[in-house]
Design a protein around this motif. Sequence first.
Motif, mmCIF file in Angstrom:
data_model
loop_
_atom_site.group_PDB
_atom_site.id
_atom_site.type_symbol
_atom_site.label_atom_id
_atom_site.label_comp_id
_atom_site.label_asym_id
_atom_site.label_seq_id
_atom_site.Cartn_x
_atom_site.Cartn_y
_atom_site.Cartn_z
ATOM 1 N N LEU A 283 0.817 -1.213 0.000
ATOM 2 C CA LEU A 283 0.000 0.000 0.000
ATOM 3 C C LEU A 283 0.852 1.264 0.000
ATOM 4 N N ASN A 284 2.070 1.167 0.512
ATOM 5 C CA ASN A 284 2.927 2.353 0.545
ATOM 6 C C ASN A 284 3.352 2.819 -0.847
ATOM 7 N N LEU A 285 3.034 2.038 -1.884
ATOM 8 C CA LEU A 285 3.333 2.463 -3.251
ATOM 9 C C LEU A 285 2.252 3.360 -3.835
ATOM 10 N N LEU A 286 1.122 3.465 -3.147
ATOM 11 C CA LEU A 286 -0.038 4.182 -3.691
ATOM 12 C C LEU A 286 0.293 5.608 -4.153
ATOM 13 N N PRO A 287 1.098 6.383 -3.414
ATOM 14 C CA PRO A 287 1.398 7.747 -3.881
ATOM 15 C C PRO A 287 2.039 7.803 -5.259
ATOM 16 N N LYS A 339 -6.396 -7.051 2.013
ATOM 17 C CA LYS A 339 -7.093 -5.762 2.025
ATOM 18 C C LYS A 339 -6.304 -4.707 2.783
ATOM 19 N N THR A 340 -5.699 -5.115 3.892
ATOM 20 C CA THR A 340 -4.971 -4.163 4.731
ATOM 21 C C THR A 340 -3.669 -3.706 4.089
ATOM 22 N N VAL A 341 -2.878 -4.641 3.600
ATOM 23 C CA VAL A 341 -1.555 -4.261 3.097
ATOM 24 C C VAL A 341 -1.593 -3.672 1.693
ATOM 25 N N TYR A 342 -2.659 -3.946 0.926
ATOM 26 C CA TYR A 342 -2.720 -3.441 -0.433
ATOM 27 C C TYR A 342 -3.794 -2.396 -0.667
ATOM 28 N N ASN A 418 11.211 -4.800 5.202
ATOM 29 C CA ASN A 418 10.095 -4.942 4.282
ATOM 30 C C ASN A 418 8.809 -4.472 4.948
ATOM 31 N N ALA A 419 8.312 -3.326 4.510
ATOM 32 C CA ALA A 419 7.159 -2.714 5.164
ATOM 33 C C ALA A 419 5.909 -3.578 5.071
ATOM 34 N N THR A 420 5.683 -4.196 3.908
ATOM 35 C CA THR A 420 4.495 -5.033 3.737
ATOM 36 C C THR A 420 4.520 -6.222 4.666
ATOM 37 N N ARG A 421 5.645 -6.908 4.744
ATOM 38 C CA ARG A 421 5.728 -8.095 5.597
ATOM 39 C C ARG A 421 5.743 -7.723 7.078
ATOM 40 N N THR A 422 6.216 -6.546 7.393
ATOM 41 C CA THR A 422 6.154 -6.086 8.781
ATOM 42 C C THR A 422 4.703 -5.885 9.195
ATOM 43 N N THR A 423 3.895 -5.324 8.295
ATOM 44 C CA THR A 423 2.466 -5.147 8.568
ATOM 45 C C THR A 423 1.781 -6.501 8.673
ATOM 46 N N ASP A 526 -1.489 -31.757 4.527
ATOM 47 C CA ASP A 526 -0.383 -31.680 5.480
ATOM 48 C C ASP A 526 -0.080 -30.268 5.966
ATOM 49 N N ILE A 527 -0.329 -29.257 5.134
ATOM 50 C CA ILE A 527 0.000 -27.850 5.420
ATOM 51 C C ILE A 527 1.471 -27.666 5.804
ATOM 52 N N PRO A 528 2.387 -27.946 4.901
ATOM 53 C CA PRO A 528 3.787 -27.646 5.195
ATOM 54 C C PRO A 528 4.084 -26.151 5.151
ATOM 55 N N SER A 529 3.275 -25.431 4.399
ATOM 56 C CA SER A 529 3.368 -23.978 4.302
ATOM 57 C C SER A 529 1.963 -23.422 4.165
ATOM 58 N N ILE A 530 1.829 -22.170 4.536
ATOM 59 C CA ILE A 530 0.530 -21.499 4.404
ATOM 60 C C ILE A 530 0.620 -20.541 3.215
ATOM 61 N N PRO A 531 -0.017 -20.865 2.080
ATOM 62 C CA PRO A 531 -0.007 -19.927 0.960
ATOM 63 C C PRO A 531 -0.852 -18.708 1.303
ATOM 64 N N LEU A 532 -0.329 -17.528 1.095
ATOM 65 C CA LEU A 532 -1.070 -16.307 1.410
ATOM 66 C C LEU A 532 -1.746 -15.739 0.168
ATOM 67 N N TYR A 533 -0.950 -15.358 -0.827
ATOM 68 C CA TYR A 533 -1.523 -14.810 -2.053
ATOM 69 C C TYR A 533 -0.448 -14.785 -3.128
ATOM 70 N N SER A 534 -0.890 -14.664 -4.359
ATOM 71 C CA SER A 534 0.015 -14.442 -5.474
ATOM 72 C C SER A 534 0.223 -12.939 -5.577
ATOM 73 N N ARG A 535 1.396 -12.506 -5.198
ATOM 74 C CA ARG A 535 1.638 -11.080 -5.056
ATOM 75 C C ARG A 535 1.714 -10.367 -6.403
ATOM 76 N N PRO A 536 1.020 -9.256 -6.560
ATOM 77 C CA PRO A 536 1.191 -8.465 -7.773
ATOM 78 C C PRO A 536 2.636 -7.982 -7.896
ATOM 79 N N ASN A 537 3.079 -7.812 -9.127
ATOM 80 C CA ASN A 537 4.448 -7.364 -9.375
ATOM 81 C C ASN A 537 4.438 -5.956 -9.959
#
Length: 567
Positions: A283-287, A339-342, A418-423, A526-537
């Motif tokens: 979201l910090n890229l919005l400006p 929704k929060t980070v983007y 990393n601001a996004t991952r910190t949030t 098994d859930i070896p990892s938790i997929p969050l999202y396919s991040r926009p580039n």
Amino acid sequence: MHRRLAFLLVPALCALVGAASATANHTSAASSLAAAPFSQSWSQVPRTESGRRAKDVLVFGMEQDIDGFNTVLTCCNSFWAAVTGNVPELRGAYNITSNLKHVLDLVTSAQATRTGLTYTIRPNAYWYWGGKKLPVTYKDFVYTWRQQVDPKNDVVGRQGYDQITGYTHKGLRQVTFKWKKPYADWQDIFGTIYPSQALAGMDFNTMWANCVCGNDGKPVSNGPFYMSNYTKGQGLTLRANPYWYGKKPALKEVDFKIITDTNTEVQAMRGGEVDAINPTFGLNLLPLKSTPGVVFNQVPGLYQEHIDIQFGPKGQPLLRAPWFRQAVMMGIDRQSIIKTVYGDLAGNTKPLNSLVYYPADGAYTPDFAKWNFNPAKAVALLKKHCSGGPSSVSSSNSSIWTCAGLKASLRYTWSAANATRTTQEAIIKAELKSIGIEINDASLPANVLFGPTGIPSSNYDLANFAWVTSPDPGGFVATWSCGGLQNYLNYCNRKATNLMNLSQTELNPAKRAKEFQQADAMLANDIPSIPLYSRPNPLIWKSGIAGMKNNPALIGFSWNIEDWRWK
């Protein structure tokens, strides 16, 4: 770069550095080689009388520093090492375009059969080695193969290369590799070719700590640019390669300036300190979308933003219990995080529910959706196995579960700048606390996180990063299969591994997709990892620049660096 998986911490396969002892030697050996010929850094960019940068120079913001430029090594398999130190300098058989198509690059023809793989090298392909001009030959392909399969080399993956049993050649410019079994993802091997003559006598595990150079320390390249300078913590300089076989680069120089804080990176773009950036999406890229004179481009990325779960001895033992991993995933509201980070940049981004496919792929199945956010169900599950936790979900909860004598307390690791991952970490910490699971902050600098003592050391409980991949799911085999070279989480499901291994030799696309789908369903159980999202580039540049085309694959934004120019 072996274009499969890579860290951003971003599946190179994936990008990282090997054992700590090897890394120490790696740094000392190559730094002495690199010092002499590398003369100019990004801070010495020439400027016109008006103060603007010269029209043949472009300055690019670089979000992470590197631990070496030999990206096939565990030590150095990072996205930024690849896009600055591989793609512009070390071309392979194929390039991957912005629409994710494989196109011939270093070769004029490539043919795979059930018995072998044949390449014909361009007649005008040459190495630039400190001013010397050397032909690219079959020997360079053979050297590349041998280094990939050498058991002494700490490479991130050997898939495909390990099926090769030998070779024949016709003259200097054609080579045929024989294999014991065909390799389905053959277009993604030999993605980087190494200069055999320039590297003679060098230790593959320790070279290129501070340069992409030959055994005399002078820069080497068969791509549109060569690296003339790298300064740790500051950046690097690329200069046009006069011997490259392709289109003559419009720029004489590209300077990469390291800015590891995302917010600072945004300000540098707004203030004109840099001409282009490829920042972590947030979201910090919005400006920047409304900044005059700036082009803001966003495409669906091949970025698997996820949370790794550690199964090994250095991780929290509770994470080895399936019911505990289920509770953790159901306690995280992935859509709320998006929704929060983007915010207004999120678009139609939805939670990712596969560990091998992306939503745009026709083979994608939402296997992980059964663990969608359900904190009440998570609390009920924890009650069956633990004591001392909350009776219900509560944002003010301070009670933490004890399960089998172990406190439900987890280390959460991510990149500190990393601001996004910190949030994301703050949101997840609050959500899991509300169901009685404690999160302890364990952030690390990016170069440490992706270095030998970080993710590759398996010393974490939960780790938030992203895999950046090629379009083919084959790169994930090294991550999710038993004993895979990129399996830093120490997870093992023999049936899923067998299916993924079968996929590696299956040349029928429909049968291969079914094997991956069956394996993904097992991973979801098994859930070896938790997929969050396919991040926009995002790729953001000054409107005065032409030729930039956003590429969502691991090859990244520099895939067509020779086309960049000032209008």
